[in-house]
Write an enzyme that holds these catalytic residues in place. Structure first.
Site, PDB file in Angstrom:
ATOM      1  CG  ASN A 267       2.540   8.426  30.338  1.00  0.00           C
ATOM      2  OD1 ASN A 267       3.523   8.718  31.016  1.00  0.00           O
ATOM      3  ND2 ASN A 267       1.592   7.614  30.776  1.00  0.00           N
TER       4      ASN A 267
ATOM      5  CE  LYS B  70       5.311   9.083  33.919  1.00  0.00           C
ATOM      6  NZ  LYS B  70       4.623   7.885  33.366  1.00  0.00           N
TER       7      LYS B  70
ATOM      8  CG  HIS C 249       3.559   9.949  38.535  1.00  0.00           C
ATOM      9  ND1 HIS C 249       3.053   8.671  38.536  1.00  0.00           N
ATOM     10  CD2 HIS C 249       3.436  10.408  39.822  1.00  0.00           C
ATOM     11  CE1 HIS C 249       2.657   8.361  39.777  1.00  0.00           C
ATOM     12  NE2 HIS C 249       2.882   9.404  40.562  1.00  0.00           N
TER      13      HIS C 249
ATOM     14  CE1 TYR D 171       5.368   4.915  38.059  1.00  0.00           C
ATOM     15  CE2 TYR D 171       7.550   4.878  37.068  1.00  0.00           C
ATOM     16  CZ  TYR D 171       6.282   5.418  37.150  1.00  0.00           C
ATOM     17  OH  TYR D 171       5.921   6.460  36.326  1.00  0.00           O
TER      18      TYR D 171
ATOM     19  CD  GLU E 116       2.605   8.564  43.875  1.00  0.00           C
ATOM     20  OE1 GLU E 116       2.187   7.504  43.392  1.00  0.00           O
ATOM     21  OE2 GLU E 116       2.414   9.677  43.328  1.00  0.00           O
TER      22      GLU E 116
HETATM   23  P1  IDP Z   1      -1.049   6.376  35.323  1.00  0.00           P
HETATM   24  O1  IDP Z   1       0.346   6.960  35.137  1.00  0.00           O
HETATM   25  O2  IDP Z   1      -2.024   6.964  34.348  1.00  0.00           O
HETATM   26  O3  IDP Z   1      -1.509   6.420  36.753  1.00  0.00           O
HETATM   27  P2  IDP Z   1      -0.552   3.541  35.738  1.00  0.00           P
HETATM   28  O4  IDP Z   1      -1.487   2.463  35.358  1.00  0.00           O
HETATM   29  O5  IDP Z   1      -0.378   3.858  37.192  1.00  0.00           O
HETATM   30  O6  IDP Z   1      -0.950   4.832  34.892  1.00  0.00           O
HETATM   31  O7  IDP Z   1       0.864   3.121  35.123  1.00  0.00           O
HETATM   32  C1  IDP Z   1       2.049   3.786  35.510  1.00  0.00           C
HETATM   33  C2  IDP Z   1       2.855   4.112  34.274  1.00  0.00           C
HETATM   34  O8  IDP Z   1       3.260   2.878  33.658  1.00  0.00           O
HETATM   35  C3  IDP Z   1       2.089   4.845  33.179  1.00  0.00           C
HETATM   36  O9  IDP Z   1       2.103   6.238  33.323  1.00  0.00           O
HETATM   37  C4  IDP Z   1       2.794   4.419  31.923  1.00  0.00           C
HETATM   38  O10 IDP Z   1       3.941   5.229  31.688  1.00  0.00           O
HETATM   39  C5  IDP Z   1       3.263   3.016  32.255  1.00  0.00           C
HETATM   40  N1  IDP Z   1       2.347   2.022  31.682  1.00  0.00           N
HETATM   41  C6  IDP Z   1       1.081   1.735  32.054  1.00  0.00           C
HETATM   42  N2  IDP Z   1       0.547   0.754  31.316  1.00  0.00           N
HETATM   43  C7  IDP Z   1       1.517   0.401  30.431  1.00  0.00           C
HETATM   44  C8  IDP Z   1       1.580  -0.590  29.401  1.00  0.00           C
HETATM   45  O11 IDP Z   1       0.624  -1.324  29.121  1.00  0.00           O
HETATM   46  N3  IDP Z   1       2.766  -0.667  28.718  1.00  0.00           N
HETATM   47  C9  IDP Z   1       3.832   0.137  28.996  1.00  0.00           C
HETATM   48  N4  IDP Z   1       3.815   1.069  29.957  1.00  0.00           N
HETATM   49  C10 IDP Z   1       2.674   1.208  30.668  1.00  0.00           C
HETATM   50 MG    MG Z   2      -0.661   5.479  38.432  1.00  0.00          MG
END
Ligand code: IDP
Ligand code: MG
Length: 136
Positions: A115, A12, A118, A52, A129
């Site tokens: 974070n 990212k 992905h 997304y 994807e």
């Molecule tokens: P993942 O990346 O671990 O699969 P997902 O639930 O699919 O997590 O969420 C996609 C992305 O959305 C996450 O990697 C994170 O960057 C962002 N995200 C998830 N939950 C939150 C939140 O509560 N606040 C802000 N960003 C979030």
């Molecule tokens: Mg995810």
């Protein structure tokens, strides 16, 4: 080899900006993931929103899409035995605060939104994807 799978990895914007591509790629190779395709691109907001769209009902959807489109990203197809779940394990929890030692998000993640990486969450989504970024 049994269960050879492919998954999609994205480094990212926060990690690309900090010059972490080569370091993260070297960790993939150490984990016996092979990098089948690699490209560095910069999505626009509409493309990020399309990628997304499974999250469109979430309160953080708009900022999530803006963030993914905020700078260049590195996109890869990883291949290996059980790579979908192995890569999810290597990434660690979505929130770097909860991620275990030696996971990518523990090592490099800044916050739940920044974070660093992905990874597809299932074989089916990996196919979708991969097709999103590498269809031809
Ligand atoms: P993942 O990346 O671990 O699969 P997902 O639930 O699919 O997590 O969420 C996609 C992305 O959305 C996450 O990697 C994170 O960057 C962002 N995200 C998830 N939950 C939150 C939140 O509560 N606040 C802000 N960003 C979030
Ligand atoms: Mg995810």
């Amino acid at each position: 080899m049994n269960n050879v799978e492919q998954t999609l990895s994205i480094i990212k914007p926060d990690a690309v900006e900090r010059d972490l591509i080569e370091e993260i790629k070297s960790i993939f190779l150490k984990n016996n993931f092979s990098v089948k395709e690699f490209k560095k691109i910069h999505l626009n907001k509409e493309e990020a929103a399309e990628f997304y769209k499974v999250h469109q009902s979430k309160p953080f959807y708009d900022s999530l899409c803006s963030y993914l489109a905020s700078g260049p990203i590195a996109v890869m197809i990883l291949e290996g035995e059980n790579v979908v779940s192995k890569y999810r394990e290597l990434m660690g929890s979505t929130n770097p605060k909860d991620a275990k030692e030696n996971t990518l998000r523990k090592m490099f993640g800044i916050s739940i939104d920044k974070n660093s990486v992905h990874g597809s969450d299932s074989i089916e989504n990996a196919k979708k994807e991969i097709n999103f970024f590498f269809k031809n």
